[in-house]
Scaffold this motif. Structure first.
Motif, mmCIF file in Angstrom:
data_model
loop_
_atom_site.group_PDB
_atom_site.id
_atom_site.type_symbol
_atom_site.label_atom_id
_atom_site.label_comp_id
_atom_site.label_asym_id
_atom_site.label_seq_id
_atom_site.Cartn_x
_atom_site.Cartn_y
_atom_site.Cartn_z
ATOM 1 N N UNK A 33 0.847 -1.187 0.000
ATOM 2 C CA UNK A 33 0.000 0.000 0.000
ATOM 3 C C UNK A 33 0.886 1.242 0.000
ATOM 4 N N UNK A 55 0.647 4.079 1.284
ATOM 5 C CA UNK A 55 0.848 4.703 2.592
ATOM 6 C C UNK A 55 1.905 3.948 3.406
ATOM 7 N N UNK A 56 1.815 2.598 3.391
ATOM 8 C CA UNK A 56 2.792 1.774 4.126
ATOM 9 C C UNK A 56 4.204 2.006 3.586
ATOM 10 N N UNK A 74 1.757 -9.415 18.168
ATOM 11 C CA UNK A 74 1.118 -8.625 17.110
ATOM 12 C C UNK A 74 1.257 -9.317 15.751
ATOM 13 N N UNK A 89 1.245 -12.607 15.357
ATOM 14 C CA UNK A 89 0.198 -13.634 15.382
ATOM 15 C C UNK A 89 -1.170 -13.004 15.144
ATOM 16 N N UNK A 90 -1.366 -11.804 15.732
ATOM 17 C CA UNK A 90 -2.648 -11.113 15.535
ATOM 18 C C UNK A 90 -2.877 -10.843 14.052
ATOM 19 N N UNK A 91 -1.812 -10.443 13.358
ATOM 20 C CA UNK A 91 -1.925 -10.215 11.910
ATOM 21 C C UNK A 91 -2.297 -11.498 11.179
ATOM 22 N N UNK A 92 -1.604 -12.592 11.568
ATOM 23 C CA UNK A 92 -1.869 -13.878 10.902
ATOM 24 C C UNK A 92 -3.309 -14.318 11.100
ATOM 25 N N UNK A 93 -3.794 -14.204 12.349
ATOM 26 C CA UNK A 93 -5.162 -14.686 12.582
ATOM 27 C C UNK A 93 -6.206 -13.728 12.002
ATOM 28 N N UNK A 94 -5.784 -12.506 11.658
ATOM 29 C CA UNK A 94 -6.713 -11.621 10.946
ATOM 30 C C UNK A 94 -6.762 -11.989 9.460
ATOM 31 N N UNK A 95 -5.910 -12.936 9.085
ATOM 32 C CA UNK A 95 -5.907 -13.384 7.698
ATOM 33 C C UNK A 95 -4.900 -12.668 6.813
ATOM 34 N N UNK A 96 -3.871 -12.078 7.418
ATOM 35 C CA UNK A 96 -2.839 -11.403 6.622
ATOM 36 C C UNK A 96 -1.563 -12.234 6.597
ATOM 37 N N UNK A 97 -0.818 -12.067 5.514
ATOM 38 C CA UNK A 97 0.487 -12.701 5.407
ATOM 39 C C UNK A 97 1.511 -11.711 5.994
ATOM 40 N N UNK A 148 2.788 -8.041 4.606
ATOM 41 C CA UNK A 148 2.353 -6.858 5.357
ATOM 42 C C UNK A 148 3.515 -6.163 6.071
#
Lengths: 259, 240
Positions: free
Chosen positions: A36, A38-39, A124, A126-134, A138
């Motif tokens: 993205x 912005x990132x 954090x 793991x939180x990204x992973x379980x939100x469905x992000x790689x 990211x």
């Protein structure tokens, strides 16, 4: 003693392997979707623009030191007119890329390792992973791309400032004539010299990004572990940069038929 | 529905922490995984989230076995789960509002006004509408967990909520507030929930059924009354 050394070597090889996997993963992620804007801009600002001051200072004083030493030595042989060329070639081919990369390893590689390490320890990642992000797409890819884009730019900036620094000292201390200096600089700015100087920052950028990300994402053992990973990231990246500098320099010289 | 079927897990260093665990969580109910530290309850939760792959057994989420799924294929399954980690695991470089809107921005095609409204709605639901512009380190432990609940529910409405020790390190009153929130979320949204805790009081407050773990095995599985009725030395020690 031997087992301790063995463990360190194993750990180093493992981190290299993970770094290579993250690099490959970032390239793959680039093909499935660009970071993205912005990132990416945020990372380029933090990792690149934030390093501007330190890189300019490094380039300036490296160039001034070279101007000082060379003007004294060249005067002995009555060859002060070559100062511009000597400074330019040394800076562009070797010192500019290496010093910039080492400074970036100290500032950026440690920053990436500590940031990602803290994110891992704080779950954090793991939180990204379980939100469905790689996490590679990211977290790793935008940092790798930012370093890959910004390091060559910063290196060119350091090169330019160093050549100016060499001139300032050559003029003030060595009494070099302005036109003579810049004419010699022009002779040093050949395609061959520039080639090696431009290839190296891209290689070093991959090292800095991969080592920083791998060390951060592999850190364990709480805040102490993050600190350890950060220190190790700087050491590993610095060593790899010096090794890569020799190898790339050797390959470029062979490719150009100079040896 | 969630179905653990004969799940065994061993860490790479050879330590086995789960032994043939079988549990069923019917849709719309809450299961508490209760047990002492190191009994395997958090490992089972990580298996449910696909963060760890068991060597044996199946984990069915709405009849789909998630164990053989790759990270990529797990993503749609995970997007139906809301997860609250210990201490919240909020992104500490983002504000509270950005944390809650993170997933909305990434997966939903909404305008800025709609994103902001949705974010505020979620924060107000957990009683923290006023924290929108604060950073996570400006929040108390209990507030961080509540923001994590808001974040977990922010994007698509999840079908499953997973809580990893949501009350650990909190004072009893704040812990009760979190338990009330967990109960409220489960009941109002009709969610299937799994909660890991070592506090009996939390389990009794939020769960329909309780699985008591001992040394990686399910020592007891049933409701509160059945647990009280059991004359088992380990259970009695836990109840004491």
């Amino acid at each position: 003693m031997l087992s301790v050394v063995g463990d360190h070597v194993k750990r180093g090889v493992y981190e290299l392997q993970v770094g290579a996997q993250l690099t490959a993963g970032s390239v793959r992620a680039l093909f499935t979707g660009l970071p993205r804007r912005r990132d990416l801009l945020e990372q380029m600002d933090t990792l690149g623009a934030g390093s501007f001051g330190i890189v300019v200072l490094t380039g300036l004083f490296a160039g001034m030191a070279m101007g000082l030493q060379f003007s004294v030595e060249l005067a002995v042989y009555g060859a002060k007119g070559y100062l511009g060329k000597m400074v330019t070639v040394s800076i562009i081919r070797e010192l500019g890329p290496v010093l910039t990369a080492l400074m970036m390893a100290g500032r950026v590689c440690s920053g990436i390792a500590s940031e990602l390490g803290s994110m891992k320890i704080g779950r954090q990642v793991d939180a990204l992973r379980v939100m469905g992000f790689d996490p590679v797409a990211k977290l790793v890819m935008p940092r790798m791309v930012a370093v890959f884009v910004m390091l060559p730019v910063l290196t060119l900036m350091a090169d330019a400032v160093a050549v100016v620094g060499g001139y300032a000292v050559g003029y003030v201390v060595g009494g070099i004539d302005t036109a003579t200096y810049w004419s010699a600089v022009d002779q040093g700015l050949t395609v061959e010299n520039l080639t090696g100087g431009i290839i190296k920052p891209f290689v070093f950028a991959v090292i800095i990004g991969a080592v920083g990300c791998a060390s951060g994402l592999l850190s364990s053992g709480g805040t102490r572990g993050v600190g350890r990973a950060t220190t190790q990231a700087v050491v590993n990246a610095s060593i790899l940069i010096l090794v890569a500098n020799f190898l790339v320099g050797y390959l470029v010289i062979r490719a150009l038929g100079w040896a | 529905m969630i179905d653990f079927d004969g799940v065994s897990f061993t860490y790479p260093d050879g330590t086995q922490v789960l032994f043939d665990v079988s549990l069923r969580v019917p849709a719309g109910t809450t299961l508490a995984l209760l047990g002492a530290s190191g009994s395997g309850k958090t490992t089972l939760l990580h298996v449910l989230l696909g963060l760890l792959k068991p060597q044996d057994g199946r984990v069915l989420v709405d009849d789909v076995d998630i164990v053989p799924l790759s990270e990529k294929k797990l993503r749609p399954v995970r997007r139906r789960m809301g997860v609250v980690f210990q201490d919240g695991a909020l992104f500490d470089s983002l504000t509270v509002g950005e944390n809650v809107s993170f997933l909305i921005r990434e997966v939903m095609d909404l305008g800025e006004a709609e994103i902001e409204a949705r974010t505020l709605r979620q924060l107000e639901y957990v009683g923290l509408g006023h924290t929108l512009d604060l950073m996570p380190d400006e929040l108390s432990g209990g507030m961080r967990r509540r923001v994590a609940v808001a974040r977990a529910m922010a994007a698509a409405d999840p079908a499953i909520m997973v809580y990893d020790e949501p009350t650990s390190g909190l004072d009893p009153i704040t812990a009760d507030t979190i338990c009330d929130l967990v109960r409220k979320v489960s009941e109002e949204k009709g969610l299937t929930s799994v909660l890991v805790t070592h506090r009996l009081r939390d389990a009794f407050k939020v769960a329909d059924r309780i699985a008591l773990f001992k040394d990686g095995r399910v020592h007891f599985f049933g409701d509160r009354e059945e647990l009280f009725a059991l004359e088992d030395p380990y259970v009695q020690r836990f109840l004491a």
